[in-house]
Write an enzyme that holds these catalytic residues in place. Structure first.
Site, PDB file in Angstrom:
ATOM      1  CG  HIS A   1      -8.030 124.477 -63.219  1.00 35.06           C
ATOM      2  ND1 HIS A   1      -6.810 123.860 -63.390  1.00 35.06           N
ATOM      3  CD2 HIS A   1      -8.736 124.184 -64.335  1.00 35.06           C
ATOM      4  CE1 HIS A   1      -6.785 123.225 -64.547  1.00 35.06           C
ATOM      5  NE2 HIS A   1      -7.939 123.412 -65.152  1.00 35.06           N
TER       6      HIS A   1
ATOM      7  CG  HIS B   1      -4.332 116.729 -69.804  1.00 34.21           C
ATOM      8  ND1 HIS B   1      -4.807 115.890 -68.828  1.00 34.21           N
ATOM      9  CD2 HIS B   1      -4.925 117.940 -69.560  1.00 34.21           C
ATOM     10  CE1 HIS B   1      -5.656 116.540 -68.044  1.00 34.21           C
ATOM     11  NE2 HIS B   1      -5.739 117.790 -68.483  1.00 34.21           N
TER      12      HIS B   1
ATOM     13  CD  GLU C   1     -10.261 121.130 -63.704  1.00 35.18           C
ATOM     14  OE1 GLU C   1     -11.184 120.816 -64.482  1.00 35.18           O
ATOM     15  OE2 GLU C   1      -9.065 120.801 -63.912  1.00 35.18           O
ATOM     16  CD  GLU C   2      -6.084 119.343 -64.928  1.00 30.94           C
ATOM     17  OE1 GLU C   2      -6.733 118.289 -65.162  1.00 30.94           O
ATOM     18  OE2 GLU C   2      -5.878 120.221 -65.782  1.00 30.94           O
TER      19      GLU C   2
ATOM     20  CG  ASP D   1     -10.742 124.193 -67.767  1.00 24.19           C
ATOM     21  OD1 ASP D   1      -9.598 124.244 -68.290  1.00 24.19           O
ATOM     22  OD2 ASP D   1     -11.018 123.424 -66.829  1.00 24.19           O
TER      23      ASP D   1
END
Length: 351
Positions: A66, A318, A206-207, A229
């Site tokens: 992604h 993140h 995707e997030e 990922d």
């Protein structure tokens, strides 16, 4: 020691802004890189980009990574010129204090900061309060009238950070999932005459719920899908229990067994392991208790499909200091390439 992969391209990919639904600048890089390595490139109404290498058979494999990163959308501009935002993706609000950001307006990109009140003036109630994204205010260094002229509700915000080498590792923002976009692009460059058709998919959104992959699962309708990922590498002092590390930096590509969105096909997983062992590629297994990936988007969106997943172990997910090991990135590229080159379309993945 130099990396085997193109670290300049990784810096370009990770430093480009691209929140869910607005992956334009990353999409341009992907299209450019696909130009000389695939037979055809297409995109769709959501913004997914697919580069296809035609194989000797009609059997089709989808490989997905992604493009989007977590970020914000402006939801309000105060009279004093501070911006309030709505998250696009999952943020731990604790890491947002005192961060520099970029506000992407129609006219220009503006530098801003998420302010943090000095501890000297905090009340006891403020000290004990939990951080919330809804409490974030962005200061763009201008008076209210000037900000109102420049910033609109709906403008986008990304965290501002460069990507840099740190020993044998690389650190920066948006390694999730641009380092896997890099791995996919590198595999596309290496593969020349596959036995099967390979669709390399740079996905969107995707997030915020695997939305691009779910749409592509219907549109591409592959016979087999492998998603790429990053995954948790909690091999840090704050996590003393080794069982909670999930993966460890420097121990190779991670072959996913499960996350909260998918249980990968055992036969696909076994073949990934077999390829890694026969090629002498460093690898480890991944059991992720929480979090989902594009793997799930392909598993049943167009009927039951065999799926597998490769992950690049990454610390501090993140945040703007996501950190991956160069050898793990190389191992992931090597394993993906070897898996695709050895896929004949004759493997039986039914259970």
């Amino acid at each position: 020691m130099p990396f085997d992969f193109d670290d300049d391209l990784l810096c370009e990919l990770t430093e480009a802004p691209g929140v869910p639904g607005y992956e334009d600048r990353v999409r341009e890089i992907v299209r450019r890189e696909f130009a000389d390595s695939v037979d055809r490139v297409r995109s769709d109404a959501m913004g997914n980009v697919v580069g296809t290498i035609e194989g000797e058979s009609d059997y089709a494999v989808a490989v997905a990574a992604h493009m989007d990163e977590i970020g914000f959308m402006v939801r309000h501009v105060t009279d004093e010129g501070f911006l309030q935002v709505d998250p696009l993706g999952g943020f731990d609000a604790r890491v947002l204090r005192a961060q520099r950001v970029t506000v992407h307006t129609d006219g220009e990109d503006l530098t801003g900061v998420i302010g943090s009140v000095p501890p000297h003036t905090l009340t006891e109630e403020q000290r004990e309060a939990d951080d919330e994204v809804s409490d974030v205010y962005i200061d763009v260094g201008r008076e209210g009238d000037a900000v109102a002229e420049l910033v609109d509700v709906g403008d986008l915000v990304t965290l501002d950070q460069t990507t840099t080498r740190m020993g044998d590792r690389v650190t920066g923002k948006a390694l999730d999932d641009r380092v896997c976009v890099l791995a996919m692009l590198e595999a596309a460059r290496r593969i020349e005459e596959p036995a099967v058709t390979v669709h390399f998919a740079a996905t969107v959104q995707e997030e915020v719920g695997l939305r691009g992959a779910e749409a592509l699962g219907v549109d591409i309708d592959p016979d087999l899908a492998v998603a790429l990922d990053v995954t948790v590498a909690n091999d840090v002092p704050q996590i003393p229990d080794e069982a909670d590390a999930v993966t460890r930096l420097g121990e190779g590509a991670a072959i996913k067994l499960k996350d909260s969105s998918v249980i990968t096909n055992p036969k696909v997983t076994a073949r990934l392991r077999d390829v890694a062992e026969s090629e002498g590629i460093e690898h480890q297994t991944e059991v992720l208790p929480a979090g989902g990936t594009d793997t799930a988007g392909f598993q049943n969106s167009a009927g039951a499909k065999p799926v597998g997943a490769l992950s690049i172990p990454t610390r501090y997910l993140h945040t703007v200091t996501e950190t991956a090991d160069g050898d793990d990135v190389d191992a992931t590229i090597d394993l993906l390439t070897a898996f695709l080159e050895s896929e004949t379309g004759e493997n039986d993945y039914t259970l």
